[in-house]
Design a protein around this motif. Structure first.
Motif, PDB file in Angstrom:
ATOM      1  N   ASP A 185       0.899 -49.312 -49.721  1.00  0.00           N
ATOM      2  CA  ASP A 185       0.694 -50.756 -49.632  1.00  0.00           C
ATOM      3  C   ASP A 185      -0.210 -51.229 -50.765  1.00  0.00           C
ATOM      4  O   ASP A 185      -1.126 -50.523 -51.171  1.00  0.00           O
ATOM      5  CB  ASP A 185       0.073 -51.104 -48.278  1.00  0.00           C
ATOM      6  N   THR A 186       0.046 -52.414 -51.254  1.00  0.00           N
ATOM      7  CA  THR A 186      -0.715 -52.938 -52.390  1.00  0.00           C
ATOM      8  C   THR A 186      -1.918 -53.771 -51.967  1.00  0.00           C
ATOM      9  O   THR A 186      -2.683 -54.205 -52.821  1.00  0.00           O
ATOM     10  CB  THR A 186       0.184 -53.800 -53.294  1.00  0.00           C
ATOM     11  N   VAL A 187      -2.076 -54.015 -50.659  1.00  0.00           N
ATOM     12  CA  VAL A 187      -3.231 -54.780 -50.168  1.00  0.00           C
ATOM     13  C   VAL A 187      -3.980 -53.952 -49.137  1.00  0.00           C
ATOM     14  O   VAL A 187      -3.444 -52.996 -48.575  1.00  0.00           O
ATOM     15  CB  VAL A 187      -2.808 -56.140 -49.559  1.00  0.00           C
ATOM     16  N   SER A 188      -5.199 -54.345 -48.863  1.00  0.00           N
ATOM     17  CA  SER A 188      -6.023 -53.598 -47.907  1.00  0.00           C
ATOM     18  C   SER A 188      -5.478 -53.763 -46.489  1.00  0.00           C
ATOM     19  O   SER A 188      -4.703 -54.685 -46.197  1.00  0.00           O
ATOM     20  CB  SER A 188      -7.464 -54.109 -47.950  1.00  0.00           C
ATOM     21  N   VAL A 189      -5.889 -52.885 -45.604  1.00  0.00           N
ATOM     22  CA  VAL A 189      -5.454 -52.926 -44.212  1.00  0.00           C
ATOM     23  C   VAL A 189      -5.861 -54.256 -43.569  1.00  0.00           C
ATOM     24  O   VAL A 189      -5.083 -54.874 -42.845  1.00  0.00           O
ATOM     25  CB  VAL A 189      -6.057 -51.734 -43.424  1.00  0.00           C
ATOM     26  N   SER A 195      -3.301 -57.077 -42.197  1.00  0.00           N
ATOM     27  CA  SER A 195      -3.421 -57.503 -40.806  1.00  0.00           C
ATOM     28  C   SER A 195      -3.513 -59.030 -40.715  1.00  0.00           C
ATOM     29  O   SER A 195      -2.860 -59.660 -39.875  1.00  0.00           O
ATOM     30  CB  SER A 195      -4.646 -56.859 -40.168  1.00  0.00           C
ATOM     31  N   ALA A 196      -4.290 -59.624 -41.593  1.00  0.00           N
ATOM     32  CA  ALA A 196      -4.418 -61.085 -41.621  1.00  0.00           C
ATOM     33  C   ALA A 196      -3.090 -61.733 -41.975  1.00  0.00           C
ATOM     34  O   ALA A 196      -2.696 -62.758 -41.387  1.00  0.00           O
ATOM     35  CB  ALA A 196      -5.495 -61.504 -42.613  1.00  0.00           C
ATOM     36  N   MET A 197      -2.364 -61.154 -42.918  1.00  0.00           N
ATOM     37  CA  MET A 197      -1.062 -61.694 -43.314  1.00  0.00           C
ATOM     38  C   MET A 197      -0.076 -61.644 -42.147  1.00  0.00           C
ATOM     39  O   MET A 197       0.657 -62.609 -41.896  1.00  0.00           O
ATOM     40  CB  MET A 197      -0.515 -60.916 -44.516  1.00  0.00           C
TER      41      MET A 197
END
Length: 138
Positions: A2-6, A10-12
């Protein structure tokens, strides 16, 4: 990978709405233009259908192609990361859809599904509503 943090992912995911989505609003506008009157998200019915046409005893769901696995649709792709988790989640969604449809049909309701990819053109929505809900009464 994944290119973004966990936390960001989760927020997305939390921001993905289940009601009043763009496809659902398109279906509601078209139904109203056809003179159809409906109720929204009736919780007393299995699955809380997006639109309910009580006089016609019809429950309509506006399903996202990805989340509900629209067969043969390019939007119903399989994720490339965390595949096991997503396949399990998506298969659970499909199983729930089948159960919900059966419960509604057992109660004497007609169940209609409009897929997200079908909501791109108003004419397509109108054709489906006329065929499935109106039954020549519109």
């Amino acid at each position: 990978m994944d290119t973004v943090s966990v936390e960001k992912r989760s927020a997305m995911m939390r921001n993905i709405r289940s009601r009043n989505t763009r496809p659902e609003l398109a279906v509601r506008r078209t139904a109203h233009r056809l003179g159809l009157r409906f109720r929204l998200h009736r919780r007393d019915l299995p699955g809380a259908p997006d639109l309910v046409f009580p006089r016609r005893k019809t429950a309509l769901f506006v399903n996202g192609c990805y989340w509900h696995r629209h067969s043969g649709c390019k939007y119903a792709y399989t994720p490339k990361s965390n595949v096991e988790f997503w396949l399990n989640k998506l298969q659970t969604n499909v199983a729930r859809d089948i159960r919900t449809r059966q419960e509604l049909e057992d109660r004497g309701w007609n169940v209609v599904v409009i897929w997200e990819c079908q909501t791109r053109e108003e004419k397509t929505i109108a054709d489906i509503l006329t065929r499935e809900v109106c039954n020549a009464a519109c």
